[in-house]
Design a protein around this motif. Structure first.
Motif, short mmCIF file in Angstrom:
data_model
loop_
_atom_site.label_atom_id
_atom_site.label_comp_id
_atom_site.label_asym_id
_atom_site.label_seq_id
_atom_site.Cartn_x
_atom_site.Cartn_y
_atom_site.Cartn_z
N GLU A 1 40.28 -40.92 -41.95
CA GLU A 1 38.74 -41.50 -41.00
C GLU A 1 40.17 -42.00 -39.79
OE1 GLU A 1 38.47 -42.49 -43.85
OE2 GLU A 1 36.97 -41.66 -44.51
N CYS A 2 41.54 -42.30 -40.72
CA CYS A 2 42.81 -42.56 -39.57
C CYS A 2 41.67 -43.88 -38.82
CB CYS A 2 43.69 -41.88 -38.55
SG CYS A 2 43.90 -40.54 -39.59
N ARG A 3 41.14 -45.00 -39.10
CA ARG A 3 40.48 -45.74 -38.39
C ARG A 3 42.15 -46.79 -38.37
NH1 ARG A 3 37.04 -45.38 -42.55
NH2 ARG A 3 35.05 -45.15 -42.61
N LEU A 4 41.54 -47.31 -36.15
CA LEU A 4 42.40 -48.67 -35.95
C LEU A 4 42.35 -49.88 -36.57
CD1 LEU A 4 43.32 -47.24 -32.52
CD2 LEU A 4 44.20 -46.54 -34.15
N SER A 5 43.82 -50.33 -36.78
CA SER A 5 43.32 -51.94 -36.72
C SER A 5 44.77 -52.22 -35.97
CB SER A 5 43.52 -52.90 -38.28
OG SER A 5 45.44 -52.02 -38.01
N PHE A 6 43.44 -53.50 -34.68
CA PHE A 6 44.49 -54.72 -33.84
C PHE A 6 45.32 -56.03 -34.55
CE2 PHE A 6 41.41 -51.80 -32.89
CZ PHE A 6 41.73 -50.26 -31.76
N PRO A 7 45.98 -55.95 -34.87
CA PRO A 7 46.99 -57.10 -35.33
C PRO A 7 47.26 -58.56 -34.67
CG PRO A 7 48.32 -55.33 -35.49
CD PRO A 7 47.05 -54.45 -35.29
N LEU A 8 47.26 -57.99 -33.30
CA LEU A 8 47.50 -59.15 -32.02
C LEU A 8 45.97 -59.41 -32.42
CD1 LEU A 8 49.32 -60.01 -30.58
CD2 LEU A 8 49.06 -58.18 -28.35
N ASP A 9 46.18 -60.82 -32.63
CA ASP A 9 45.10 -62.02 -32.17
C ASP A 9 44.88 -62.27 -31.00
OD1 ASP A 9 43.18 -63.65 -32.95
OD2 ASP A 9 44.29 -64.66 -33.57
N GLY A 10 43.92 -61.40 -30.33
CA GLY A 10 44.30 -61.23 -28.46
C GLY A 10 45.14 -61.09 -27.59
N LEU B 1 48.21 -51.17 -31.91
CA LEU B 1 47.22 -50.32 -32.96
C LEU B 1 47.96 -49.83 -34.12
CD1 LEU B 1 47.42 -49.98 -29.45
CD2 LEU B 1 45.90 -48.19 -29.91
N SER B 2 47.32 -50.15 -34.96
CA SER B 2 48.30 -50.14 -36.27
C SER B 2 47.16 -48.86 -37.09
CB SER B 2 48.29 -51.14 -37.29
OG SER B 2 49.14 -51.91 -36.50
N CYS B 3 47.59 -48.24 -38.08
CA CYS B 3 47.07 -47.38 -39.04
C CYS B 3 47.82 -47.65 -39.89
CB CYS B 3 46.71 -45.54 -38.16
SG CYS B 3 45.14 -45.02 -39.37
N ASN B 4 47.09 -48.06 -41.01
CA ASN B 4 47.85 -48.54 -42.47
C ASN B 4 47.46 -47.55 -43.64
OD1 ASN B 4 48.80 -50.81 -41.36
ND2 ASN B 4 47.42 -51.86 -41.04
#
Length: 548
Positions: free
Chosen positions: A446-455, A438-441
């Motif tokens: 908004e503090c939207r998350l990204s999920f940089p692990l591909d699966g 879980l990343s927040c860049n």
């Protein structure tokens, strides 16, 4: 000869208040939203410093639940008089917008170790308080004054919100401020005047302030007056020290400090500083992942009655000769923490005066109770220590058995709720137990998350080890089953964002990056995660890829 190496307090340690009692030296620094509040360091030689106390450690002294990021404890001032240590500080409840709800308090103790008293309320007119003990026995309380009006003709031209330094007498018998409130110093043309400290010499009251904002235009400004209420005349150079005209220096953001004289009459002045990564980000901005740290500079009085840096410039030196020949401790030593009975002093948590709801330290483990999300301003089960190096790696051993995707626990590199990278174990409805990132860049507000692990990566039950390697602006996560081989997981992540300048940019965040352990359970069932050890290693290069 022994050398003092700047920073003397690496990692997030801003706003250093400097105090000498006999042969003992103390520095108090800000902790913002991290609990317990205020760090106090001790030294006998000005070379080696040890964290000895965080005095604001119980609910009656400090409750920061709900404080936004970069609020909380700002700019403490530590002094000693009448057989007591005195600590004044601000608890900031709001940062953004025109208003700055900033409440100032005073606590005392017979020794640094305590017991520290419950706070006495002083005022709420601004932040960065100081307490000056005059030689006639009177005590004076000063702080910067916050102006929420930006449309008034009497405001400072550089920044209307910073309306000078106000002074009022403090009556310790009555336990409150008394008498007239006087604005004693509206600052130089550099503006953003804050962080007052008073001292007295040869019939003059000297007023040290910080100006220019706590970024790359920061500076230490000095003024003096024959009377404590002013008027104050400016130093011939205005600033005793600053790095604003030296973009090539490895020491930047110089400002906000305090003067101390040794028993031998030598003069040393602390200062806030930042160490930007030498390589620039694509945005062409420098970044300081360790946030604002503490440095020290040697000073001298000159014939004109003013204080100057001893090196003849306004830029502090990276190293200076120590007054005594003492061997410096190794600042790059590997540290492995074991959790036996109490939380190691290097670690803190966020905001809450009720740590028993967030974690417990048992025989050989740290148990986190999953509470609110990693973005909460109220109850986060996140226990971490400061990043102190551009290059380091960290590992931890964890046992966690989630039964729902709302339950996550693992290893985190955390600046604040909109700047973090989190390697977490969770439960996938189809795959079972998995690792995810879980990343927040820097996505604010908004503090939207990204999920940089591909699966997500399925993993077996049982104990697991998690690791990360930070190399300047890059962060790479690792994992392995206990006793197995380390494996990379996920892509190289942007560690540049985990800095004061990341995300919203300079003057929007004021802390520094941490690395540690976190757990959340958004189902409300407080799922536990156990961590048996944690290692912080400044050694260069990646984690040892061999077996355990």
């Amino acid at each position: 000869m022994s050398i003092i190496q700047n920073p003397i307090l690496p990692g997030f340690n801003p706003d250093p208040s400097f105090c000498r009692v006999g042969d003992d030296y103390y520095i108090a620094t800000s902790t913002f939203e991290w609990y317990p509040g205020v760090q106090i360091f001790h030294s006998k030689d000005l070379v080696n410093w040890q964290l000895v106390k965080r005095p604001l450690e119980r609910e009656s002294q400090l409750d920061m639940r709900g404080n936004p990021d970069s609020c909380g404890i700002w700019a403490p001032c530590l002094s000693f008089a009448d057989g007591l240590f005195w600590l004044v500080y601000t608890d900031v409840k709001r940062q953004d917008g025109n208003f700055k709800d900033a409440h100032n308090y005073i606590v005392t103790a017979p020794s640094i170790e305590g017991p520290w008293s419950d706070p006495v309320y002083a005022n709420s007119s601004g932040f960065d308080p100081t307490l000056f003990h005059d030689d006639d026995g009177r005590k004076w309380f000063a702080n910067m004054k916050w102006n929420h009006r930006s449309d008034v003709p009497w405001a400072h031209a550089k920044n209307a919100a910073f309306d000078g330094i106000v002074l009022q007498e403090f009556d310790p018998e009555k336990g409150k401020l008394v008498g007239e409130i006087t604005n004693i110093f509206r600052g130089s043309d550099h503006g953003l005047t804050e962080a007052p400290h008073l001292f007295k010499r040869d019939g003059y009251y000297y007023l040290t302030t910080a100006e220019g904002g706590t970024g790359y235009d920061h500076a230490v400004t000095l003024a003096r007056s024959k009377t404590i209420t002013g008027p104050y005349e400016l130093h011939p150079q205005t600033h005793v020290m600053t790095a604003k005209d030296h973009p090539e220096s490895k020491i930047q953001r110089v400002g906000h400090g305090q003067l101390v004289e040794t028993p031998d009459g030598e003069l040393y002045h602390t200062f806030l500083m930042g160490r930007p990564i030498e390589r620039h980000h694509a945005s062409n901005r420098k970044n300081c992942p360790m946030g604002r740290e503490t440095g020290i500079a040697k000073c001298e009085w000159r014939d004109d009655g003013w204080l100057y840096l001893a090196n003849g410039t306004q830029l502090p030196d990276p190293t200076i000769e120590a007054p005594w020949a003492e061997r410096a401790q190794d600042p790059d030593a590997k540290i492995t923490y074991h959790f036996d009975g109490s939380l190691p002093i290097d670690f803190q948590w966020l905001r809450s005066p009720k740590p028993e709801r967030l974690f417990e330290v048992g025989e050989g483990h740290l148990r986190l109770f999953g509470r609110e999300s990693v973005g909460s301003w109220f109850e986060q089960a996140l226990v971490a220590r400061r990043q102190e190096h551009f290059q380091f790696h960290a590992t931890t051993t964890m046992r966690f058995d989630p039964d729902d995707y709302q339950q996550n626990a693992g290893l985190i590199s955390y600046y604040n709720r909109h700047k973090f990278h989190f390697l977490a174990m969770s439960q996938d409805p189809e795959q079972g137990r998995v690792l995810t990132i879980l990343s927040c860049n820097g996505d604010w507000p908004e503090c939207r998350l990204s999920f940089p692990l591909d699966g997500d990566l399925p993993v077996d039950t049982g104990e697991i080890e998690l690791g990360l390697v930070t190399e300047f602006e890059h962060l790479q996560f690792y994992w392995r089953p206990a006793g197995g081989q380390w494996q990379k997981i996920g892509p190289s992540l942007d560690a540049w964002v985990l800095s004061d300048e990341g995300g919203r940019g300079e003057h929007a965040s004021f802390t520094g990056n941490y690395v540690g352990m976190a757990a959340f359970d958004m189902s409300g069932r407080a799922k536990t995660a156990d961590f048996t050890e944690f290692t912080y290693d400044p050694g260069r290069g990646s984690i040892d890829m061999g077996a355990a």
